[in-house]
Design a protein around this motif. Structure first.
Motif, PDB file in Angstrom:
ATOM      1  N   ALA A  59       0.828  -1.206   0.000  1.00 27.42           N
ATOM      2  CA  ALA A  59       0.000   0.000   0.000  1.00 27.42           C
ATOM      3  C   ALA A  59       0.861   1.253   0.000  1.00 27.42           C
ATOM      4  CB  ALA A  59      -0.931   0.003   1.210  1.00 27.42           C
ATOM      5  N   GLU A  60       2.026   1.197   0.675  1.00 24.89           N
ATOM      6  CA  GLU A  60       2.912   2.347   0.775  1.00 24.89           C
ATOM      7  C   GLU A  60       4.357   1.877   0.644  1.00 24.89           C
ATOM      8  OE1 GLU A  60       2.012   5.458   1.062  1.00 24.89           O
ATOM      9  OE2 GLU A  60      -0.131   5.252   1.574  1.00 24.89           O
ATOM     10  N   ARG A  61       5.199   2.721   0.054  1.00 29.26           N
ATOM     11  CA  ARG A  61       6.628   2.443   0.052  1.00 29.26           C
ATOM     12  C   ARG A  61       7.120   2.423   1.497  1.00 29.26           C
ATOM     13  NH1 ARG A  61      10.292   3.717  -3.787  1.00 29.26           N
ATOM     14  NH2 ARG A  61       8.902   2.524  -5.124  1.00 29.26           N
ATOM     15  N   GLY A  62       7.821   1.383   1.857  1.00 28.22           N
ATOM     16  CA  GLY A  62       8.266   1.169   3.232  1.00 28.22           C
ATOM     17  C   GLY A  62       7.586  -0.018   3.875  1.00 28.22           C
ATOM     18  N   GLY A  79      13.152   2.247  -3.660  1.00 30.01           N
ATOM     19  CA  GLY A  79      13.702   3.312  -4.473  1.00 30.01           C
ATOM     20  C   GLY A  79      15.129   3.026  -4.895  1.00 30.01           C
ATOM     21  N   SER A  80      15.694   3.965  -5.664  1.00 26.69           N
ATOM     22  CA  SER A  80      17.073   3.814  -6.126  1.00 26.69           C
ATOM     23  C   SER A  80      17.890   5.028  -5.724  1.00 26.69           C
ATOM     24  CB  SER A  80      17.125   3.629  -7.638  1.00 26.69           C
ATOM     25  OG  SER A  80      16.661   4.792  -8.307  1.00 26.69           O
ATOM     26  N   THR A  81      19.181   4.819  -5.577  1.00 27.39           N
ATOM     27  CA  THR A  81      20.112   5.903  -5.293  1.00 27.39           C
ATOM     28  C   THR A  81      20.462   6.626  -6.601  1.00 27.39           C
ATOM     29  OG1 THR A  81      22.107   4.609  -5.683  1.00 27.39           O
ATOM     30  CG2 THR A  81      21.099   4.439  -3.488  1.00 27.39           C
ATOM     31  N   PRO A  82      21.155   7.769  -6.517  1.00 29.90           N
ATOM     32  CA  PRO A  82      21.598   8.446  -7.747  1.00 29.90           C
ATOM     33  C   PRO A  82      22.504   7.582  -8.614  1.00 29.90           C
ATOM     34  CG  PRO A  82      21.695   9.959  -5.896  1.00 29.90           C
ATOM     35  CD  PRO A  82      21.403   8.603  -5.314  1.00 29.90           C
ATOM     36  N   ASP A  83      23.159   6.579  -7.994  1.00 31.84           N
ATOM     37  CA  ASP A  83      24.032   5.670  -8.740  1.00 31.84           C
ATOM     38  C   ASP A  83      23.295   4.424  -9.229  1.00 31.84           C
ATOM     39  OD1 ASP A  83      26.244   7.336  -8.356  1.00 31.84           O
ATOM     40  OD2 ASP A  83      26.664   6.419  -6.402  1.00 31.84           O
ATOM     41  N   PRO A  86      19.807  -0.064  -5.233  1.00 39.31           N
ATOM     42  CA  PRO A  86      18.641   0.008  -4.343  1.00 39.31           C
ATOM     43  C   PRO A  86      18.958   0.848  -3.108  1.00 39.31           C
ATOM     44  CG  PRO A  86      19.114  -2.265  -4.999  1.00 39.31           C
ATOM     45  CD  PRO A  86      20.275  -1.443  -5.445  1.00 39.31           C
ATOM     46  N   THR A  87      17.975   1.589  -2.632  1.00 36.71           N
ATOM     47  CA  THR A  87      18.167   2.318  -1.389  1.00 36.71           C
ATOM     48  C   THR A  87      18.317   1.330  -0.235  1.00 36.71           C
ATOM     49  OG1 THR A  87      15.755   2.569  -1.231  1.00 36.71           O
ATOM     50  CG2 THR A  87      16.993   4.424  -2.141  1.00 36.71           C
ATOM     51  N   GLU A  88      18.842   1.800   0.880  1.00 38.99           N
ATOM     52  CA  GLU A  88      19.256   0.944   1.981  1.00 38.99           C
ATOM     53  C   GLU A  88      18.142  -0.008   2.437  1.00 38.99           C
ATOM     54  OE1 GLU A  88      21.243   1.322   6.456  1.00 38.99           O
ATOM     55  OE2 GLU A  88      20.753   3.126   5.283  1.00 38.99           O
ATOM     56  N   GLY A  89      18.497  -1.266   2.522  1.00 39.15           N
ATOM     57  CA  GLY A  89      17.580  -2.284   3.011  1.00 39.15           C
ATOM     58  C   GLY A  89      16.820  -3.023   1.935  1.00 39.15           C
TER      59      GLY A  89
END
Length: 241
Positions: A59-62, A79-83, A86-89
């Motif tokens: 339902a929600e990111r996270g 999500g993704s980082t600028p590089d 994947p974002t942490e976790g």
């Protein structure tokens, strides 16, 4: 309309929605195809093609972290980082090319997106609605499946920021063509590929190797997958597996 066919235009008139916002507050019963080519729908198709048990749409990111607590063998996307990592976790992000390196075979997966995931949320509580996910990559398989269902079919191009998105409209048109039994002529296929390559801007496919592959190796690969994702609760399962 493609090919200038009045008959084809009439076929699509009551089927194609070019933005999530065009969905009515209380959708009529029927079959709804959510098309978010770059990159939610195409990533879902690849995850299922690579053997994921199902794709749970959060339902929600996270919310993916709580899902993994319940299903420790799950893979989760965020999500993704600028590089373009994947974002942490998280194990992956919305990228059909990135997920090729993720072991999902036999595992549940959880993810969402701001466009495709949001469209699915809008349809979850609609009485008498079945929900599918479509992309350019599974257009033929999904279109052929939908030819056999009873009831009206609605093609929901997710769009972006409340505006139509070229790639989503193309994906919806491709699925509609196969529903109508009108596969593309070679010149039309070449035109669609050309439009898809730069649908998100002239520099988009060249700004990063991952995104270049997402566009050129996946979104532009028309009808190369036999996956037919349909929603069961919040789980997208492949009817073709």
């Amino acid at each position: 309309m493609i090919g200038g066919s009045t008959e084809w235009g009439d076929y699509l008139t009551d089927r194609l929605l070019e933005r999530i916002e065009d969905l009515p507050a209380a959708p009529d019963p029927g079959h709804y195809v959510v098309v978010d080519v770059m990159h939610f729908s195409t990533t879902v198709v690849e995850l299922l093609a690579n053997g994921a048990e199902y794709v749970h749409v959060t339902a929600e990111r996270g919310d993916e972290f709580a899902f993994r607590e319940t299903y420790p063998d799950a893979r989760i996307g965020g999500g993704s980082t600028p590089d373009y990592e994947p974002t942490e976790g998280y194990d992956f992000f919305n990228s059909p090319s990135y997920v090729q390196g993720i072991d999902v075979a036999g595992r549940p997966v959880a993810m969402t997106s701001s466009n495709g995931g949001r469209a699915i949320d809008r349809l979850l509580d609609a009485d008498g609605a079945s929900v599918y996910v479509g992309s350019t990559t599974n257009a033929a398989a999904l279109g052929q499946h939908l030819r056999e269902v009873d009831g009206p079919v609605h093609l929901v191009a997710a769009g972006k920021d409340g505006e139509p998105a070229t790639e989503d409209t193309i994906g919806a048109l491709l699925i509609g063509r196969h529903m109508a039994g009108l596969p593309l002529e070679p010149v039309e296929e070449a035109l669609f590929r050309e439009q898809l390559e730069y649908a998100k801007g002239p520099n988009y496919p060249d700004k990063n190797e991952i995104r270049s592959s997402d566009v050129r190796d996946y979104a532009m690969s028309l009808s190369t997958r036999d996956v037919v994702p349909r929603l069961d609760g919040r789980r997208l399962v492949d009817l073709a597996s």
